[in-house]
Design a protein around this motif. Structure first.
Motif, mmCIF file in Angstrom:
data_model
loop_
_atom_site.group_PDB
_atom_site.id
_atom_site.type_symbol
_atom_site.label_atom_id
_atom_site.label_comp_id
_atom_site.label_asym_id
_atom_site.label_seq_id
_atom_site.Cartn_x
_atom_site.Cartn_y
_atom_site.Cartn_z
ATOM 1 N N ASN A 64 4.266 12.615 1.152
ATOM 2 C CA ASN A 64 4.815 11.689 2.151
ATOM 3 C C ASN A 64 4.422 10.245 1.826
ATOM 4 O OD1 ASN A 64 5.956 13.805 3.573
ATOM 5 N ND2 ASN A 64 4.227 14.018 4.977
ATOM 6 N N HIS A 65 3.149 10.029 1.475
ATOM 7 C CA HIS A 65 2.682 8.690 1.116
ATOM 8 C C HIS A 65 3.409 8.182 -0.120
ATOM 9 C CE1 HIS A 65 -0.929 7.171 3.377
ATOM 10 N NE2 HIS A 65 -0.752 8.349 3.956
ATOM 11 N N LEU A 66 3.552 9.034 -1.121
ATOM 12 C CA LEU A 66 4.161 8.606 -2.377
ATOM 13 C C LEU A 66 5.600 8.165 -2.160
ATOM 14 C CD1 LEU A 66 3.712 8.257 -5.381
ATOM 15 C CD2 LEU A 66 4.365 10.649 -5.721
ATOM 16 N N ARG A 67 6.333 8.898 -1.354
ATOM 17 C CA ARG A 67 7.719 8.510 -1.073
ATOM 18 C C ARG A 67 7.776 7.173 -0.345
ATOM 19 N NH1 ARG A 67 8.406 14.670 0.544
ATOM 20 N NH2 ARG A 67 9.282 15.483 -1.417
ATOM 21 N N ALA A 68 6.785 6.917 0.506
ATOM 22 C CA ALA A 68 6.770 5.658 1.255
ATOM 23 C C ALA A 68 6.408 4.469 0.377
ATOM 24 C CB ALA A 68 5.788 5.771 2.420
ATOM 25 N N VAL A 69 5.468 4.651 -0.556
ATOM 26 C CA VAL A 69 5.015 3.510 -1.359
ATOM 27 C C VAL A 69 5.919 3.229 -2.548
ATOM 28 C CG1 VAL A 69 2.625 3.903 -0.709
ATOM 29 C CG2 VAL A 69 3.466 4.857 -2.863
ATOM 30 N N LYS A 70 6.771 4.171 -2.929
ATOM 31 C CA LYS A 70 7.657 3.958 -4.077
ATOM 32 C C LYS A 70 8.477 2.680 -3.918
ATOM 33 C CE LYS A 70 7.608 6.939 -7.543
ATOM 34 N NZ LYS A 70 7.531 6.490 -8.944
ATOM 35 N N ALA A 71 9.035 2.484 -2.719
ATOM 36 C CA ALA A 71 9.867 1.306 -2.486
ATOM 37 C C ALA A 71 9.031 0.031 -2.562
ATOM 38 C CB ALA A 71 10.544 1.406 -1.123
ATOM 39 N N ARG A 72 7.802 0.062 -2.034
ATOM 40 C CA ARG A 72 6.939 -1.123 -2.072
ATOM 41 C C ARG A 72 6.585 -1.497 -3.510
ATOM 42 N NH1 ARG A 72 3.782 1.394 2.045
ATOM 43 N NH2 ARG A 72 1.946 1.410 0.671
ATOM 44 N N ARG A 73 6.379 -0.520 -4.348
ATOM 45 C CA ARG A 73 5.991 -0.819 -5.724
ATOM 46 C C ARG A 73 7.135 -1.442 -6.518
ATOM 47 N NH1 ARG A 73 2.177 4.520 -6.987
ATOM 48 N NH2 ARG A 73 0.643 4.022 -5.383
ATOM 49 N N GLU A 74 8.365 -1.198 -6.104
ATOM 50 C CA GLU A 74 9.497 -1.818 -6.784
ATOM 51 C C GLU A 74 9.510 -3.325 -6.573
ATOM 52 O OE1 GLU A 74 12.942 0.201 -5.357
ATOM 53 O OE2 GLU A 74 12.491 2.081 -6.410
ATOM 54 N N ASP A 75 8.885 -3.794 -5.479
ATOM 55 C CA ASP A 75 8.833 -5.222 -5.187
ATOM 56 C C ASP A 75 7.500 -5.855 -5.592
ATOM 57 O OD1 ASP A 75 11.381 -5.081 -4.014
ATOM 58 O OD2 ASP A 75 10.539 -4.479 -2.087
ATOM 59 N N LEU A 81 -0.616 -1.661 -11.975
ATOM 60 C CA LEU A 81 -1.545 -0.714 -12.584
ATOM 61 C C LEU A 81 -2.161 0.144 -11.488
ATOM 62 C CD1 LEU A 81 -3.527 -2.890 -15.179
ATOM 63 C CD2 LEU A 81 -1.884 -1.068 -15.687
ATOM 64 N N PRO A 82 -2.550 1.364 -11.809
ATOM 65 C CA PRO A 82 -3.258 2.190 -10.836
ATOM 66 C C PRO A 82 -4.563 1.524 -10.414
ATOM 67 C CG PRO A 82 -2.607 3.482 -12.757
ATOM 68 C CD PRO A 82 -2.379 2.049 -13.101
ATOM 69 N N GLU A 83 -5.008 1.803 -9.213
ATOM 70 C CA GLU A 83 -6.305 1.297 -8.779
ATOM 71 C C GLU A 83 -7.387 1.969 -9.625
ATOM 72 O OE1 GLU A 83 -9.179 1.287 -4.812
ATOM 73 O OE2 GLU A 83 -7.072 1.875 -4.640
ATOM 74 N N PRO A 84 -8.192 1.211 -10.362
ATOM 75 C CA PRO A 84 -9.204 1.827 -11.230
ATOM 76 C C PRO A 84 -10.312 2.480 -10.407
ATOM 77 C CG PRO A 84 -9.474 -0.555 -11.186
ATOM 78 C CD PRO A 84 -8.219 -0.271 -10.428
ATOM 79 N N ILE A 85 -10.763 3.617 -10.877
ATOM 80 C CA ILE A 85 -11.869 4.301 -10.211
ATOM 81 C C ILE A 85 -12.996 4.511 -11.217
ATOM 82 C CG2 ILE A 85 -10.514 5.445 -8.423
ATOM 83 C CD1 ILE A 85 -10.566 7.986 -10.149
ATOM 84 N N ARG A 86 -14.209 4.306 -10.762
ATOM 85 C CA ARG A 86 -15.370 4.518 -11.621
ATOM 86 C C ARG A 86 -15.647 6.011 -11.680
ATOM 87 N NH1 ARG A 86 -20.334 0.336 -11.793
ATOM 88 N NH2 ARG A 86 -21.280 1.034 -13.745
ATOM 89 N N THR A 87 -15.706 6.547 -12.876
ATOM 90 C CA THR A 87 -15.863 7.990 -13.041
ATOM 91 C C THR A 87 -17.230 8.332 -13.617
ATOM 92 O OG1 THR A 87 -14.617 7.741 -15.131
ATOM 93 C CG2 THR A 87 -13.417 8.562 -13.230
ATOM 94 N N ALA A 88 -17.723 9.489 -13.219
ATOM 95 C CA ALA A 88 -19.024 9.967 -13.692
ATOM 96 C C ALA A 88 -18.889 10.489 -15.121
ATOM 97 C CB ALA A 88 -19.540 11.069 -12.775
ATOM 98 N N PRO A 89 -19.980 10.511 -15.886
ATOM 99 C CA PRO A 89 -19.928 10.966 -17.284
ATOM 100 C C PRO A 89 -19.352 12.365 -17.450
ATOM 101 C CG PRO A 89 -22.021 9.883 -16.852
ATOM 102 C CD PRO A 89 -21.338 10.018 -15.520
ATOM 103 N N GLU A 90 -19.588 13.253 -16.474
ATOM 104 C CA GLU A 90 -19.121 14.640 -16.640
ATOM 105 C C GLU A 90 -17.605 14.762 -16.635
ATOM 106 O OE1 GLU A 90 -20.944 14.300 -12.406
ATOM 107 O OE2 GLU A 90 -21.429 13.675 -14.459
ATOM 108 N N VAL A 91 -16.897 13.732 -16.175
ATOM 109 C CA VAL A 91 -15.431 13.785 -16.219
ATOM 110 C C VAL A 91 -14.956 13.972 -17.645
ATOM 111 C CG1 VAL A 91 -13.340 12.381 -15.935
ATOM 112 C CG2 VAL A 91 -15.017 12.512 -14.080
ATOM 113 N N ASN A 92 -15.617 13.310 -18.597
ATOM 114 C CA ASN A 92 -15.187 13.392 -19.994
ATOM 115 C C ASN A 92 -15.528 14.725 -20.649
ATOM 116 O OD1 ASN A 92 -14.021 10.841 -19.996
ATOM 117 N ND2 ASN A 92 -15.949 9.842 -20.524
#
Length: 300
Positions: A64-75, A81-92
């Motif tokens: 539901n959120h994705l469908r709503a924000v799609k139009a906003r991102r076109e403008d 860019l995606p919002e960057p997130i700090r990831t822990a070492p184990e992600v890799n």
């Protein structure tokens, strides 16, 4: 197990699903909040498997959120860019997870329609079967299978290879930053791949390149120009890992001004992702636990 205990236990998995579907930690947190409110009012006696229920709720809310924000991102002003997130070492330690949250992959996912994105993420990243996904996205199993095939072909044709954060990639980042701050253009160009691309996201709120910069020469000159104007005596640069990638944080008087994530392949920098939009930076120093579960998320 209480309602809070069950939700807290599965929160890293739920956040990871929402973030990969939305590309925004803020929107993912909103989805989790809405999902928790729904979870807190449901008849627990009617829920045989809490994790399966929560995954389905989060999937539906994220769609539901994705469908709503799609139009906003076109403008959106300039590159998004995606919002960057700090990831822990184990992600890799999980190659699939590290690639799935990389900036390059998140940008490819952005080119899918909402249902394609949900199906691809749930099937190829989290290992759900087509039948398990069908109920969450409101499609038949046959249709989900077709969507998954189409989305996978689209993603595989556009995905970029990269090396997750490591001692080797961090060494390249250090050399890059040294060359940029000392104005050594040849040393900088030696670290860049010929077809390197730099994307800057200012969101129309701060100065940033309004289009991607491509090619070693242009990226090197742009980098030196940014270094000359933005790095001062009060600037501090921190090394970090964001989206499974080596990154540099530029702070002025303790305030995070920009974040630069590095895509590296075969010892050369192939992609630079510069986040300057302040709306996407104020949570960037918080480590986000990510989890793909045990690859049977619908099961008890």
């Amino acid at each position: 197990m209480t309602e809070d205990d069950a939700f807290t236990e599965h929160r890293p998995l739920l956040f990871t699903i929402a973030y990969e579907m939305l590309g925004s930690a803020a929107d993912a947190e909103d989805v989790l909040q809405e999902s928790y409110l729904r979870w807190s009012t449901v008849d627990r006696a009617a829920i045989a498997h809490p994790r399966a229920y929560l995954v389905r709720v989060v999937t539906g809310q994220a769609l539901n959120h994705l469908r709503a924000v799609k139009a906003r991102r076109e403008d959106y002003v300039g590159p998004w860019l995606p919002e960057p997130i700090r990831t822990a070492p184990e992600v890799n330690e999980d190659a699939i997870l590290a690639e799935s949250v990389s900036m390059a992959m998140m940008l490819v996912l952005e080119t899918l329609n909402p249902t394609e994105r949900a199906v691809f993420v749930l099937h190829d990243v989290f290992g759900y079967t087509h039948g398990e996904i069908a109920a969450s996205v409101g499609k038949t199993e046959v249709t989900v299978r077709q969507i998954a095939h189409r989305a996978r072909g689209h993603v595989h044709a556009r995905r970029r290879r990269f090396e997750p954060d490591s001692d080797a990639t961090r060494a390249i980042v250090r050399r890059f930053l040294l060359a940029a701050t000392t104005g050594e253009i040849q040393a900088l160009m030696d670290l860049l791949a010929p077809d390197v691309v730099e994307i800057s996201d200012g969101g129309g709120k701060v100065t940033a390149a309004r289009r991607p910069i491509t090619g070693r020469d242009d990226v090197a000159r742009f980098t030196l120009g940014v270094a000359r104007t933005s790095i001062t005596a009060t600037t501090r640069i921190e090394h970090a890992v964001h989206n499974g990638m080596p990154a540099a944080l530029c702070l002025t008087d303790g305030r995070l001004d920009w974040l630069l994530a590095f895509e590296i392949h075969h010892g050369r920098i192939t992609g630079l992702y510069a986040m300057r939009n302040p709306d996407k930076l104020h949570r960037a120093r918080t480590v986000r636990p990510l989890d793909r579960g045990d690859l049977q998320p619908w099961k008890p």
